[in-house]
Scaffold this active site. Structure first.
Site, mmCIF file in Angstrom:
data_model
loop_
_atom_site.group_PDB
_atom_site.id
_atom_site.type_symbol
_atom_site.label_atom_id
_atom_site.label_comp_id
_atom_site.label_asym_id
_atom_site.label_seq_id
_atom_site.Cartn_x
_atom_site.Cartn_y
_atom_site.Cartn_z
ATOM 1 C CG HIS A 47 -1.825 1.145 1.337
ATOM 2 N ND1 HIS A 47 -1.721 2.068 2.352
ATOM 3 C CD2 HIS A 47 -2.860 1.574 0.556
ATOM 4 C CE1 HIS A 47 -2.635 2.990 2.205
ATOM 5 N NE2 HIS A 47 -3.344 2.730 1.121
ATOM 6 C CD GLU A 50 -2.555 2.632 -3.737
ATOM 7 O OE1 GLU A 50 -2.990 3.806 -3.752
ATOM 8 O OE2 GLU A 50 -2.973 1.742 -2.962
ATOM 9 C CG HIS A 51 -0.370 5.998 -0.606
ATOM 10 N ND1 HIS A 51 -0.946 7.048 0.081
ATOM 11 C CD2 HIS A 51 -1.307 5.022 -0.611
ATOM 12 C CE1 HIS A 51 -2.162 6.711 0.481
ATOM 13 N NE2 HIS A 51 -2.398 5.477 0.073
ATOM 14 C CD GLU A 127 -5.463 4.919 3.490
ATOM 15 O OE1 GLU A 127 -6.134 4.161 2.763
ATOM 16 O OE2 GLU A 127 -4.336 5.369 3.158
#
Length: 426
Positions: A47, A50-51, A127
């Site tokens: 993740h 991906e960012h 998040e």
């Protein structure tokens, strides 16, 4: 529709569905690596990568990446899943070369600047905090942890604040070097796209990725168990009752999809009618069936007030045992219509279609024709669904997760006893 597939010299697959009536296209790169691909010390790195892919390359800054796409009216985004990570762009027909160029740039040339990395870590930690504040999100994290404990499939996609904070640029580059290879990547597009153009653009943008075979996934081992996250200050309790389902490649995959639709796929479903409409025991109830590469999770989710918890699971377990005994042809046909409509609707959205194509290539090695999937669904009988219901609910070990004021919720051993199923091992 015209579906074509080509494999590039480095093993990357290019697949497309030309939809002549459209003026736009959805194009993306789907990497067959997600949270399930992570080692224990890499929890959350898929993740984070991906960012970071959008935080600057050797030739574009983070601002330039989004400005170039939005200057022609497009949009760019990405998503990390359990078994894959996707980077995708919606664009008008004439701007496809720009979309492919940017996708290739962010995946081949990202710099992973340390200052950008520290900022993005803080974004992800926020998040994680936001997800923790949402009980419905938390209960699904818990059910996976109980179904697949002590293995990548049971860990959250986002990671933890501690693991995320500990990653360096070197860690991200190392993870990318392990999983981002040609045979593990699919360039997929649907809409106003010509396949030959897509292949030429893909060759140019992604030829630098190696032909190294993908690293095998750790085999999923479903176990089952219970998690209770007692939060007395919440007004509503979130409950998920789970069982091992079917993988995407299992012959019974679509049987399980039909069973899920029959039990909780809409307002006419058994659980919605019995639990909500007739008894008023909850505000929300539905079923889900998640297929993974080598396993699956069948779940029933309910959100209800604490005073209804003592009655909730007895009613649900009663419906689970009953569906294996008295499922009707009429119910099956209604569920079949729902599945067929979902398949057809998925082909009308370029983004959904591109994602669907990539998933099929990963699982079956090729795109599956719509007619082929419809035929598979049409061949399912009442006896098939009844037999699978008996196998899943009465022979399989249950899992359960709950969040909220759940002190009066039935324990998992009693659930298993009511179903005649094995109890989870302590």
């Amino acid at each position: 529709m015209s579906v074509n597939m080509t494999r590039l010299a480095n093993g990357m697959t290019v697949v497309s569905d030309q939809m002549p009536h459209l003026k736009s296209s959805a194009v993306g790169v789907w990497v067959n690596a997600g949270s399930r691909s992570e080692d224990e010390n890499e929890h959350g790195i898929s993740h984070l990568l991906e960012h970071m892919a959008f935080k600057g390359t050797e030739i574009r800054s983070a601002v330039q990446i989004v400005e170039e796409i939005e200057s022609v009216g497009g949009d760019v985004n990405a998503s990390t899943g359990i078994e894959n990570t996707s980077y995708f762009v919606r664009i008008l027909e004439d701007d496809l070369p720009l979309a492919i160029d940017i996708l290739g740039d962010i995946l081949a040339n990202s710099t992973f600047d340390e200052e950008e990395l520290e900022r993005e870590k803080q974004v992800i930690i926020q998040e994680i905090g936001a997800a923790y504040d949402m009980p419905e999100d938390r209960v699904f994290d818990h059910i996976l942890e109980q179904a697949y404990p002590d293995q990548p499939l049971g860990r959250t996609i986002l990671g933890t604040p501690e693991t995320v904070q500990g990653f360096s640029s070197f860690d991200i580059e190392n993870y990318m070097g392990t999983h981002y290879h040609g045979p593990n990547m699919i360039l997929s597009a649907a809409g106003a796209v010509r396949h030959d153009d897509l292949v030429d653009l893909g060759e140019k943008a992604f030829s630098g990725f190696s032909k190294t075979p993908p690293k095998p996934l750790q085999k999923a081992v479903y176990k089952g168990g219970e998690s209770r996250d007692l939060q007395k200050d919440l007004m509503e309790a979130q409950v998920v009752l789970g069982f091992e389902g079917c993988s995407f490649t299992d012959d019974n995959y679509y049987v399980a999809q039909l069973l899920a639709a029959i039990l909780g796929g809409g307002m006419s479903s058994r659980l919605f009618q019995e639990v909500r409409e007739k008894r008023g025991l909850c505000y929300s109830i539905y079923t889900l069936h998640w297929g993974f590469e080598d396993s699956g999770l069948f779940g029933i989710h309910a959100a209800t007030a604490a005073e209804h918890l003592p009655e909730l699971l007895p009613v649900i377990t009663g419906e689970l045992t009953r569906v294996a005994e008295d499922l009707t042809q009429q119910e099956l046909e209604r569920a079949r219509a729902q599945i067929k409509a979902g398949l057809l609707m998925g082909t009308e959205s370029p983004a959904s279609r591109a994602s669907q194509l990539s998933r099929q290539v990963v699982l079956y090695g090729r795109p599956r024709l719509l007619e082929e999937m419809e035929e598979t669904v049409a061949d399912v009988s009442v006896a098939d669904v009844r037999a699978l219901a008996e196998k899943i609910f009465c022979s399989g070990v249950p899992s359960m997760a709950s969040v909220g004021p759940v002190q009066n919720l039935m324990w998992i051993d009693e659930v298993a006893d009511r179903l005649g199923a094995p109890r989870p091992k302590a």
